[in-house]
Design an enzyme around this catalytic site. Structure first.
Site, PDB file in Angstrom:
ATOM      1  N   PRO A  45       6.114   0.951   0.289  1.00 53.96           N
ATOM      2  CA  PRO A  45       6.742   1.414  -0.964  1.00 53.96           C
ATOM      3  C   PRO A  45       6.113   0.870  -2.245  1.00 53.96           C
ATOM      4  O   PRO A  45       6.712   0.081  -2.983  1.00 53.96           O
ATOM      5  CB  PRO A  45       8.188   0.958  -0.796  1.00 53.96           C
ATOM      6  CG  PRO A  45       8.099  -0.256   0.061  1.00 53.96           C
ATOM      7  CD  PRO A  45       6.961   0.005   1.013  1.00 53.96           C
ATOM      8  N   CYS A  46       4.929   1.353  -2.556  1.00 54.20           N
ATOM      9  CA  CYS A  46       4.264   0.951  -3.797  1.00 54.20           C
ATOM     10  C   CYS A  46       5.026   1.450  -5.022  1.00 54.20           C
ATOM     11  O   CYS A  46       4.822   0.925  -6.122  1.00 54.20           O
ATOM     12  CB  CYS A  46       2.819   1.429  -3.808  1.00 54.20           C
ATOM     13  SG  CYS A  46       2.622   3.204  -3.612  1.00 54.20           S
ATOM     14  N   HIS A  47       5.915   2.409  -4.833  1.00 58.60           N
ATOM     15  CA  HIS A  47       6.713   2.896  -5.959  1.00 58.60           C
ATOM     16  C   HIS A  47       7.668   1.820  -6.486  1.00 58.60           C
ATOM     17  O   HIS A  47       8.203   1.959  -7.581  1.00 58.60           O
ATOM     18  CB  HIS A  47       7.501   4.160  -5.566  1.00 58.60           C
ATOM     19  CG  HIS A  47       8.531   3.921  -4.518  1.00 58.60           C
ATOM     20  ND1 HIS A  47       8.239   3.964  -3.157  1.00 58.60           N
ATOM     21  CD2 HIS A  47       9.853   3.639  -4.607  1.00 58.60           C
ATOM     22  CE1 HIS A  47       9.339   3.716  -2.472  1.00 58.60           C
ATOM     23  NE2 HIS A  47      10.337   3.518  -3.331  1.00 58.60           N
TER      24      HIS A  47
END
Length: 172
Positions: free
Chosen positions: A133-135
């Site tokens: 989850p780079c978001h």
């Protein structure tokens, strides 16, 4: 290597998954383009053959969008990069939903507090989006920063994970 390409309909648009034969997600994102998904992988590590089919990861995507935010946590992924990138991607998987970090805090968590650009690069080179989850990494001022799949998707994911997280002035 042969990989399977699967597309799931989500509220944020089509979500494509490219998975190895053992089910590990190699690349994923909000598109229905096999080319765009394959391009997220380093050329030397791209599968030689991509075939349409069903993936186990698709069920996790559906569950995530149905409200089970932890559904994506145990989906196996396989990423190709430097030891620093691999360590960064592992650290991204430890960021809890609703508790995003700034790029500076993420750099510090990686043991390199002054390497903010390198931390941002780890996010930019992340192929299996959502599962890694780079978001969940934001600018220091709380604004969204960048996202390979567009700021509308990033905003939607963060809002889904914590509706009170983004104020109207931090969405820029």
């Amino acid at each position: 290597m042969t990989a399977v390409f699967d597309v799931v309909d989500t509220p944020d648009g089509p979500f494509a998954i490219l998975a190895a034969a053992d089910g590990a997600v190699l690349s994923s994102g909000w598109t229905d383009s096999v080319e765009r998904i394959v391009e997220r992988i380093r050329p030397a590590d791209r599968p030689a053959d991509v075939r349409p089919g069903a993936t186990d990861a698709a069920a996790a995507v559906r569950a995530y969008y149905a409200g089970d935010l932890a559904a994506i946590d145990d989906v196996p992924v396989r990423q190709f990069g430097t030891p620093g990138q691999v360590a960064g991607w592992a650290a991204l998987r430890r960021i809890a939903p609703g508790a995003p970090l700034s790029y500076a805090t993420f750099a510090a968590a990686l043991g390199h507090p002054t390497a903010v650009r390198a931390a941002a690069s780890v996010c930019a080179r992340n192929a299996p989006a959502l599962f890694v989850p780079c978001h969940r990494v934001l600018r220091t001022d709380g604004s969204l920063g960048g996202f390979a799949w567009g700021l509308e998707v990033k905003r939607s994911l963060l809002d889904r994970e914590n509706p009170s997280l983004l104020s109207a002035d931090s969405q820029a």
